[in-house]
Write a protein that holds these residues in place. Structure first.
Motif, mmCIF file in Angstrom:
data_model
loop_
_atom_site.group_PDB
_atom_site.id
_atom_site.type_symbol
_atom_site.label_atom_id
_atom_site.label_comp_id
_atom_site.label_asym_id
_atom_site.label_seq_id
_atom_site.Cartn_x
_atom_site.Cartn_y
_atom_site.Cartn_z
ATOM 1 N N ARG A 107 0.684 -1.273 -0.092
ATOM 2 C CA ARG A 107 -0.001 0.141 -0.097
ATOM 3 C C ARG A 107 0.918 1.043 -0.122
ATOM 4 N NH1 ARG A 107 -4.539 1.170 -1.853
ATOM 5 N NH2 ARG A 107 -3.467 2.927 -2.680
ATOM 6 N N ALA A 108 1.716 1.226 0.690
ATOM 7 C CA ALA A 108 2.934 2.321 0.872
ATOM 8 C C ALA A 108 3.538 2.728 -0.392
ATOM 9 C CB ALA A 108 3.946 2.033 1.919
ATOM 10 N N GLU A 109 3.779 1.753 -1.401
ATOM 11 C CA GLU A 109 4.532 1.874 -2.763
ATOM 12 C C GLU A 109 3.187 2.279 -3.601
ATOM 13 O OE1 GLU A 109 7.709 -1.723 -3.243
ATOM 14 O OE2 GLU A 109 5.604 -2.427 -2.670
ATOM 15 N N LEU A 110 2.168 1.761 -3.501
ATOM 16 C CA LEU A 110 1.149 2.520 -4.246
ATOM 17 C C LEU A 110 0.877 3.857 -4.084
ATOM 18 C CD1 LEU A 110 -1.312 -0.743 -4.103
ATOM 19 C CD2 LEU A 110 -0.050 0.157 -6.316
ATOM 20 N N SER A 116 3.399 10.611 -6.786
ATOM 21 C CA SER A 116 4.612 11.056 -7.769
ATOM 22 C C SER A 116 3.689 11.450 -9.059
ATOM 23 C CB SER A 116 5.624 9.907 -7.987
ATOM 24 O OG SER A 116 6.313 9.929 -7.010
ATOM 25 N N LEU A 117 2.927 10.656 -9.307
ATOM 26 C CA LEU A 117 2.225 10.817 -10.558
ATOM 27 C C LEU A 117 1.283 12.214 -10.343
ATOM 28 C CD1 LEU A 117 1.009 7.459 -11.755
ATOM 29 C CD2 LEU A 117 2.443 8.980 -12.895
ATOM 30 N N VAL A 118 0.746 12.264 -9.174
ATOM 31 C CA VAL A 118 -0.313 13.529 -9.077
ATOM 32 C C VAL A 118 0.685 14.836 -8.975
ATOM 33 C CG1 VAL A 118 -1.425 15.007 -7.154
ATOM 34 C CG2 VAL A 118 -1.818 12.401 -7.636
ATOM 35 N N ARG A 119 2.014 14.695 -8.459
ATOM 36 C CA ARG A 119 2.945 16.001 -8.575
ATOM 37 C C ARG A 119 2.965 16.200 -10.121
ATOM 38 N NH1 ARG A 119 4.848 13.377 -4.182
ATOM 39 N NH2 ARG A 119 6.835 12.514 -5.277
ATOM 40 N N ALA A 120 3.563 15.144 -10.908
ATOM 41 C CA ALA A 120 3.707 15.339 -12.224
ATOM 42 C C ALA A 120 2.436 15.728 -13.030
ATOM 43 C CB ALA A 120 4.252 13.978 -12.765
#
Length: 125
Positions: A107-110, A116-120
């Motif tokens: 869950r932590a990795e997800l 990261s995707l949200v920031r990008a």
């Protein structure tokens, strides 16, 4: 089979199932990043219409796969964006195999990847 100002759709010359269609934008784009959003929307609309026709008649299909490979690492073999519309039947023998999939992430990795995707996405112009 289908043609308008934005896309053409035709039967795949090497179909994985009978009725396998390719939907191709008229405007040249090697990959998704090169495809203007309106052209991508036109591809999706045509694929949606074709898939709906296939699903409306059980003689055509019991389901539909839409497949687009973007980039050589993803298996793209033609230097022009195209979307596969593949009619499916329960007993057609076609399998989408995930044998090479890595172990399920924690869950932590997800959460980390999602952040990261949200920031990008937020930093996009």
């Amino acid at each position: 089979m289908h043609a308008d100002d934005d896309v053409v759709a035709f039967l795949d010359a090497v179909p994985v199932n009978t009725g396998h269609v390719l939907v191709v934008p008229r405007r040249h784009a090697v990959g998704l990043v090169d495809l203007p959003v309106p052209a991508g929307e036109a591809v999706w609309r045509a694929a949606h219409r074709i898939a709906a026709v296939m699903r409306a008649d059980p003689a055509w299909s019991e389901g539909v796969n839409l497949h687009l490979s973007d980039g050589e690492a993803a298996g793209q073999r033609v230097g022009h964006v195209h979307l596969h519309v593949i009619p499916r039947r329960r007993d057609d023998g076609l399998r989408i195999v995930e044998d090479n999939a890595p172990a399920r992430p924690s869950r932590a990795e997800l959460d980390s990847v999602a952040a990261s995707l949200v920031r990008a996405l937020r930093s996009e112009p």
